[in-house]
Design a protein around this motif. Structure first.
Motif, PDB file in Angstrom:
ATOM      1  N   TYR A 224       0.826  -1.206   0.000  1.00 28.36           N
ATOM      2  CA  TYR A 224       0.000   0.000   0.000  1.00 28.36           C
ATOM      3  C   TYR A 224       0.863   1.259   0.000  1.00 28.36           C
ATOM      4  O   TYR A 224       1.928   1.302   0.623  1.00 28.36           O
ATOM      5  CB  TYR A 224      -0.893   0.025   1.228  1.00 28.36           C
ATOM      6  CG  TYR A 224      -2.186  -0.750   1.089  1.00 28.36           C
ATOM      7  CD1 TYR A 224      -3.369  -0.109   0.759  1.00 28.36           C
ATOM      8  CD2 TYR A 224      -2.219  -2.124   1.303  1.00 28.36           C
ATOM      9  CE1 TYR A 224      -4.569  -0.817   0.638  1.00 28.36           C
ATOM     10  CE2 TYR A 224      -3.401  -2.843   1.189  1.00 28.36           C
ATOM     11  CZ  TYR A 224      -4.579  -2.172   0.858  1.00 28.36           C
ATOM     12  OH  TYR A 224      -5.743  -2.884   0.737  1.00 28.36           O
ATOM     13  N   HIS A 225       0.373   2.289  -0.706  1.00 29.12           N
ATOM     14  CA  HIS A 225       0.917   3.638  -0.608  1.00 29.12           C
ATOM     15  C   HIS A 225      -0.137   4.543   0.023  1.00 29.12           C
ATOM     16  O   HIS A 225      -1.335   4.328  -0.154  1.00 29.12           O
ATOM     17  CB  HIS A 225       1.249   4.214  -1.989  1.00 29.12           C
ATOM     18  CG  HIS A 225       2.461   3.630  -2.629  1.00 29.12           C
ATOM     19  ND1 HIS A 225       2.396   2.634  -3.576  1.00 29.12           N
ATOM     20  CD2 HIS A 225       3.789   3.907  -2.478  1.00 29.12           C
ATOM     21  CE1 HIS A 225       3.619   2.322  -3.983  1.00 29.12           C
ATOM     22  NE2 HIS A 225       4.478   3.072  -3.330  1.00 29.12           N
ATOM     23  N   LEU A 226       0.334   5.576   0.716  1.00 28.40           N
ATOM     24  CA  LEU A 226      -0.543   6.678   1.099  1.00 28.40           C
ATOM     25  C   LEU A 226      -0.379   7.767   0.058  1.00 28.40           C
ATOM     26  O   LEU A 226       0.743   8.131  -0.296  1.00 28.40           O
ATOM     27  CB  LEU A 226      -0.189   7.192   2.491  1.00 28.40           C
ATOM     28  CG  LEU A 226      -0.614   6.278   3.637  1.00 28.40           C
ATOM     29  CD1 LEU A 226       0.027   6.726   4.941  1.00 28.40           C
ATOM     30  CD2 LEU A 226      -2.134   6.243   3.782  1.00 28.40           C
ATOM     31  N   CYS A 227      -1.498   8.276  -0.414  1.00 27.96           N
ATOM     32  CA  CYS A 227      -1.480   9.120  -1.600  1.00 27.96           C
ATOM     33  C   CYS A 227      -2.322  10.369  -1.384  1.00 27.96           C
ATOM     34  O   CYS A 227      -3.383  10.311  -0.751  1.00 27.96           O
ATOM     35  CB  CYS A 227      -2.023   8.300  -2.765  1.00 27.96           C
ATOM     36  SG  CYS A 227      -2.067   9.129  -4.324  1.00 27.96           S
ATOM     37  N   CYS A 228      -1.833  11.509  -1.886  1.00 31.90           N
ATOM     38  CA  CYS A 228      -2.621  12.736  -1.917  1.00 31.90           C
ATOM     39  C   CYS A 228      -2.100  13.620  -3.034  1.00 31.90           C
ATOM     40  O   CYS A 228      -1.049  13.330  -3.631  1.00 31.90           O
ATOM     41  CB  CYS A 228      -2.598  13.468  -0.572  1.00 31.90           C
ATOM     42  SG  CYS A 228      -1.001  14.195  -0.134  1.00 31.90           S
ATOM     43  N   ASP A 229      -2.806  14.684  -3.321  1.00 34.99           N
ATOM     44  CA  ASP A 229      -2.410  15.623  -4.365  1.00 34.99           C
ATOM     45  C   ASP A 229      -1.134  16.340  -3.923  1.00 34.99           C
ATOM     46  O   ASP A 229      -1.123  17.046  -2.922  1.00 34.99           O
ATOM     47  CB  ASP A 229      -3.541  16.633  -4.603  1.00 34.99           C
ATOM     48  CG  ASP A 229      -3.248  17.616  -5.724  1.00 34.99           C
ATOM     49  OD1 ASP A 229      -2.119  17.622  -6.252  1.00 34.99           O
ATOM     50  OD2 ASP A 229      -4.160  18.403  -6.057  1.00 34.99           O
ATOM     51  N   ALA A 230      -0.053  16.172  -4.691  1.00 30.49           N
ATOM     52  CA  ALA A 230       1.243  16.737  -4.295  1.00 30.49           C
ATOM     53  C   ALA A 230       1.285  18.258  -4.406  1.00 30.49           C
ATOM     54  O   ALA A 230       2.231  18.885  -3.922  1.00 30.49           O
ATOM     55  CB  ALA A 230       2.359  16.131  -5.152  1.00 30.49           C
ATOM     56  N   ARG A 231       0.279  18.874  -5.039  1.00 29.56           N
ATOM     57  CA  ARG A 231       0.239  20.334  -5.148  1.00 29.56           C
ATOM     58  C   ARG A 231      -0.675  20.969  -4.095  1.00 29.56           C
ATOM     59  O   ARG A 231      -0.763  22.195  -4.004  1.00 29.56           O
ATOM     60  CB  ARG A 231      -0.214  20.741  -6.558  1.00 29.56           C
ATOM     61  CG  ARG A 231       0.823  20.422  -7.635  1.00 29.56           C
ATOM     62  CD  ARG A 231       0.416  20.967  -9.003  1.00 29.56           C
ATOM     63  NE  ARG A 231       1.531  20.843  -9.945  1.00 29.56           N
ATOM     64  CZ  ARG A 231       1.793  19.773 -10.672  1.00 29.56           C
ATOM     65  NH1 ARG A 231       0.997  18.719 -10.560  1.00 29.56           N
ATOM     66  NH2 ARG A 231       2.814  19.732 -11.497  1.00 29.56           N
ATOM     67  N   ASN A 232      -1.330  20.148  -3.320  1.00 35.72           N
ATOM     68  CA  ASN A 232      -2.260  20.630  -2.305  1.00 35.72           C
ATOM     69  C   ASN A 232      -1.557  20.672  -0.956  1.00 35.72           C
ATOM     70  O   ASN A 232      -1.407  19.649  -0.281  1.00 35.72           O
ATOM     71  CB  ASN A 232      -3.485  19.710  -2.259  1.00 35.72           C
ATOM     72  CG  ASN A 232      -4.564  20.218  -1.326  1.00 35.72           C
ATOM     73  OD1 ASN A 232      -4.299  20.871  -0.325  1.00 35.72           O
ATOM     74  ND2 ASN A 232      -5.816  19.908  -1.676  1.00 35.72           N
ATOM     75  N   GLU A 233      -1.106  21.865  -0.558  1.00 38.18           N
ATOM     76  CA  GLU A 233      -0.331  22.003   0.681  1.00 38.18           C
ATOM     77  C   GLU A 233      -1.113  21.510   1.892  1.00 38.18           C
ATOM     78  O   GLU A 233      -0.559  20.839   2.772  1.00 38.18           O
ATOM     79  CB  GLU A 233       0.073  23.466   0.882  1.00 38.18           C
ATOM     80  CG  GLU A 233       0.758  23.779   2.204  1.00 38.18           C
ATOM     81  CD  GLU A 233       2.061  23.005   2.426  1.00 38.18           C
ATOM     82  OE1 GLU A 233       2.371  22.694   3.584  1.00 38.18           O
ATOM     83  OE2 GLU A 233       2.762  22.725   1.431  1.00 38.18           O
ATOM     84  N   GLN A 234      -2.396  21.815   1.950  1.00 42.38           N
ATOM     85  CA  GLN A 234      -3.198  21.393   3.090  1.00 42.38           C
ATOM     86  C   GLN A 234      -3.282  19.872   3.174  1.00 42.38           C
ATOM     87  O   GLN A 234      -3.170  19.290   4.259  1.00 42.38           O
ATOM     88  CB  GLN A 234      -4.601  21.999   2.982  1.00 42.38           C
ATOM     89  CG  GLN A 234      -5.475  21.714   4.201  1.00 42.38           C
ATOM     90  CD  GLN A 234      -6.826  22.414   4.107  1.00 42.38           C
ATOM     91  OE1 GLN A 234      -7.048  23.259   3.240  1.00 42.38           O
ATOM     92  NE2 GLN A 234      -7.749  22.064   4.997  1.00 42.38           N
ATOM     93  N   ALA A 235      -3.439  19.220   2.026  1.00 40.71           N
ATOM     94  CA  ALA A 235      -3.533  17.759   2.016  1.00 40.71           C
ATOM     95  C   ALA A 235      -2.213  17.117   2.423  1.00 40.71           C
ATOM     96  O   ALA A 235      -2.191  16.150   3.199  1.00 40.71           O
ATOM     97  CB  ALA A 235      -3.952  17.272   0.630  1.00 40.71           C
ATOM     98  N   VAL A 236      -1.088  17.642   1.903  1.00 37.49           N
ATOM     99  CA  VAL A 236       0.219  17.078   2.233  1.00 37.49           C
ATOM    100  C   VAL A 236       0.520  17.274   3.710  1.00 37.49           C
ATOM    101  O   VAL A 236       1.005  16.360   4.398  1.00 37.49           O
ATOM    102  CB  VAL A 236       1.320  17.701   1.356  1.00 37.49           C
ATOM    103  CG1 VAL A 236       2.684  17.122   1.737  1.00 37.49           C
ATOM    104  CG2 VAL A 236       1.056  17.456  -0.121  1.00 37.49           C
ATOM    105  N   ALA A 237       0.230  18.478   4.230  1.00 38.76           N
ATOM    106  CA  ALA A 237       0.477  18.747   5.645  1.00 38.76           C
ATOM    107  C   ALA A 237      -0.373  17.839   6.533  1.00 38.76           C
ATOM    108  O   ALA A 237       0.084  17.363   7.585  1.00 38.76           O
ATOM    109  CB  ALA A 237       0.191  20.222   5.949  1.00 38.76           C
ATOM    110  N   GLU A 238      -1.613  17.586   6.098  1.00 42.93           N
ATOM    111  CA  GLU A 238      -2.488  16.718   6.882  1.00 42.93           C
ATOM    112  C   GLU A 238      -1.984  15.273   6.867  1.00 42.93           C
ATOM    113  O   GLU A 238      -2.017  14.577   7.891  1.00 42.93           O
ATOM    114  CB  GLU A 238      -3.911  16.788   6.346  1.00 42.93           C
ATOM    115  CG  GLU A 238      -4.927  15.936   7.085  1.00 42.93           C
ATOM    116  CD  GLU A 238      -5.130  16.328   8.545  1.00 42.93           C
ATOM    117  OE1 GLU A 238      -5.722  15.526   9.293  1.00 42.93           O
ATOM    118  OE2 GLU A 238      -4.693  17.429   8.946  1.00 42.93           O
TER     119      GLU A 238
END
Length: 769
Positions: A224-238
């Motif tokens: 498994y990977h954990l994945c989020c939008d790499a351009r979304n600062e709020q998502a990466v920080a979360e």
């Protein structure tokens, strides 16, 4: 004239389309016979005109499938059996295994073209594959590699797939993971309670969620990977907050080379690595105007990038508004990669909002491989998916040798004949889950490789978990190997060097023969043995592991160790908020309470990083050294600080003067990047100066030098040490296919045991004469 031959082909020749290639080659030259997988590789019986057989043999070598790797072709005359036509026959499962286990490969261009073709019956199918791509090692239960012995046994082929599978002229002939939407694995999107999300297209729904800023756990090829939008600062920080990973850089997956170019700089060799069938994470320099979220790789000039390597990765990144994703291993801190569905819900609860899963079981999890280009050579930070368990070749018979590695970044290595099989990256052996994972993978690889268990090789550190683990197996003998000798031997064996060699080892921690902690050594020797010629001056580590986790403590102890009362004054001037703790550390050192002594490159970097105010408390392994190294320009040669080479018992490298001047520079406000550069160059000059002294003492010694140890991932150190030594007529060798960190330790341990075995055999032969 008609003739018949038997051909045995050994190497990576199963799971790569080798039998249909042989079938088509036989048809080209109008030859009859059979081809068969067996426990030895591939066996061919060939009948026809002698001239055509010779043409077949020539093409067998030069036109083999791209994923194959032929190590040996054995040909002998046979009896003409008057075979009619050429056939692929069922695999033979008896006999001693000589197989090379097939590796997982990124989806190929042919499959991608079909996946994106609306007229193809596998249009947008997320598990499309053929003989030249797809899962291999991760789905194998037993050998030889046939569908009934993989996790694909759960998916009976439909008529369309069966027709392709049985057609020797088809690209999917005997492609064991062959599948299509009618008969193969499927994706499902689940909520954080495990409930299925009703959706006609789980991929499109996942894209929508990612664009909304959600964190999705995605089941891939090896886990498994954990994945989020790499351009979304709020998502990466979360994601960072939930995973408790405040600073360690996160890898990203970019949709294409065009997207990679927007965020990083790369050369032809780095591009080729990204686009290779192995598809590793490649560490690249950030481009000016780097447009990803700042939290992806904070305080770093580099970023780890990979391209999509599974079909569903490509489908996820097809939306132009979502062209770069954070793609980080979904393992809670300290635990192995998550790969079972039930474990994903257990361990990722509170971290993932959604789960994109599939029903093809992962039998053997593998982390993504991580590489960088370092002074023009490939430098493995982690060797796993796409490369494991492809064997290395060696000059010695290594049958029956099993090396258990170390405590951190652990791998195991198994020897068979002249093949060396390094297992997948396991991690740090600090909890029962990782230890169980280690033993599970070792058990399977031992079974597949089918070699007797004669010699266990372990790290000499008495506290390492491998000391206990090796005793659970019935080996004839157990050999302990000094940590840094194993690092040296790994590079010697990789380059097939003979004779006495110098080894320069820069590392974090290794148990020394004198009971102290080594990690900044110059050895002279070979794989069988060594003599320590130079080392770093020892300084105290009060609290031991706590000093490693909190580099400011190490810095204080080093200043006290070098300068006594004056060091206390310097420490209080640098760490103005730690006066009481400094006095406590001083007392611990004075009374030798819970204090060990160390001379390691890793702790030296930690101390300087803390003094410079870069990393006082580490949040991940190697953080202080990595952050300090990020400040250095490897195109510049800096002015070194003063230091001493003490020629007493060997050479002792004394950096007390350097440490004092670094403190003074920090206190007077000198540029931290310049301090870091000067510090790096001081290490280089000290090593080269020591080597010049050793050469003067013994001008007729072998001039081969190997560089190893985790600190040689540092670009500046590797480049400058290599350049300066070569300028002085040394022949310098660096690890290229084996990690110079502890991921390569088990390989080196095996090389030491093999060299000792060879030396003992020579002694016995001489005695018999």
């Amino acid at each position: 004239m008609r003739a018949a031959v038997k051909i045995a082909v050994r190497g990576r020749v199963q799971g790569v389309g080798f039998r249909p290639f042989v079938f088509q080659l036989a048809a080209t030259y109008q030859l009859n016979g059979t081809v068969q997988n067996n426990m030895d590789g591939v066996k061919i019986h060939l009948e026809g005109e002698s001239e055509r057989i010779q043409m077949f043999l020539s093409d067998l070598k030069i036109r083999a499938p791209r994923l194959s790797k032929i190590n040996e072709i054995l040909v002998e005359e046979s009896v003409i059996e008057n075979r009619a036509g050429f056939t692929i026959i069922a695999s033979e499962r008896s006999g001693t295994s000589m197989l090379v286990i097939p590796i997982d490969s990124a989806v190929c261009e042919d499959c991608l073209r079909e996946m994106n073709d609306p007229n193809d019956f596998r249009y947008q199918y997320p598990f499309i594959n053929c003989t030249q791509c797809g899962p291999r090692y991760t789905i194998i239960e037993a050998l030889p590699y046939d569908r009934p012995y993989t996790s694909m046994v759960e998916f009976p082929m439909c008529d369309d797939c069966r027709r392709e599978y049985e057609d020797p002229t088809n690209r999917r002939h005997h492609a064991q993971p062959i599948a299509c939407p009618k008969c193969g694995p499927q994706l499902k999107l689940l909520g954080n309670l495990g409930e299925e999300i009703d959706s006609e297209n789980p991929i499109k729904e996942t894209i929508r969620l990612l664009k909304e800023g959600k964190v999705v756990a995605i089941k891939g090829l090896g886990g498994y990977h954990l994945c989020c939008d790499a351009r979304n600062e709020q998502a990466v920080a979360e994601l960072r907050r939930r995973k408790n990973r405040p600073l360690r850089p996160l890898a990203v997956m970019a949709a294409s080379m065009t997207e990679v170019e927007k965020l990083s700089e790369f050369n032809v060799a780095e591009r080729d690595l990204l686009q290779s069938p192995e598809s590793p994470i490649v560490v690249l320099k950030k481009r000016d105007g780097f447009e990803l979220a700042a939290s992806v790789a904070p305080r770093m000039r580099t970023i780890g990038v990979m391209l999509p390597y599974t079909p569903h990765h490509h489908l996820l990144l097809a939306d132009p508004e979502l062209s770069c994703l954070v793609m980080t291993s979904a393992n809670p801190s300290g635990l192995p990669i998550v790969f079972k569905d039930e474990e994903a819900f257990q361990y990722l609860d509170g971290i993932a909002d959604y789960y994109l899963i599939h029903n093809r079981a992962i039998l053997h999890p593998v982390d993504d491989s991580v590489v960088q280009l370092n002074d023009g050579n490939v430098d493995f930070l982690r060797r796993s998916r796409g490369y494991v368990p492809d064997p290395f070749t060696t000059n010695n018979d290594v049958t029956g040798i099993v090396a258990f590695g170390g405590q951190q970044k652990t791998t195991f290595t198994i020897g068979r004949n002249e093949q060396i099989f390094v297992g997948p990256h396991i991690g740090d052996l600090e909890n029962i889950e990782t230890i169980d994972h280690y033993q599970y993978e070792l058990k399977h690889l031992l079974k597949w490789i089918d070699t007797p268990m004669k010699t266990a090789v372990i790290d000499a550190h008495p506290g390492y978990q491998v000391q206990r683990m090796a005793k659970e197996y019935l080996f004839t003998e157990v050999i302990e190997v000094q940590h840094h000798h194993a690092h040296m031997a790994a590079c010697i064996d990789e380059h097939h060097l003979s004779g006495l060699t110098y080894g320069i080892i820069l590392d974090g921690t290794g148990y020394g023969l004198d009971g102290k902690i080594w990690g900044f050594e110059i050895f002279s020797g070979d794989a069988a043995g060594f003599e320590r010629m130079a080392h770093l001056h020892y300084t105290p580590l009060p609290g031991s592991e706590k000093c490693i986790r909190e580099p400011w403590r190490n810095a204080v102890a080093m200043l006290i160790g070098y300068h006594g009362d004056a060091g206390v004054v310097l420490a209080k001037a640098i760490f103005t908020d730690k006066s009481a703790e400094i006095e406590m550390l001083e007392k611990m050192i004075e009374k030798n309470l819970n204090t060990v002594y160390a001379g390691t490159c890793g702790r030296l970097f930690d101390a300087v990083s803390a003094i410079c105010g870069i990393t006082r408390v580490s949040t991940y392994d190697g953080e202080a050294a990595i952050q300090l190294a990020e400040l250095v320009n490897d195109q510049v040669i800096y002015q070194p600080y003063p230091f001493d080479l003490q020629e007493t018992d060997g050479i002792t490298i004394d950096f007390s003067k350097m440490m004092k001047e670094i403190c003074n520079d920090v206190l007077t406000g000198e540029d931290i990047a310049m301090i870091s550069g000067r510090f790096h160059e001081t290490i280089v000059v000290a090593i080269v100066g020591s080597m010049v002294l050793l050469k003067e003492r013994n001008p007729h010694a072998n001039t081969n030098v190997v560089l190893s140890g985790g600190s040689f991932h540092n670009r500046y150190l590797r480049k400058r040490v290599r350049t300066e030594l070569e300028n002085r007529q040394f022949n310098v060798f660096v690890p290229e296919q084996v990690p110079c960190n502890d991921g390569g330790l088990s390989y080196g341990q095996l090389a030491v045991a093999a060299a000792k075995r060879s030396a003992n055999q020579c002694v016995l032969e001489c005695q018999q004469k």
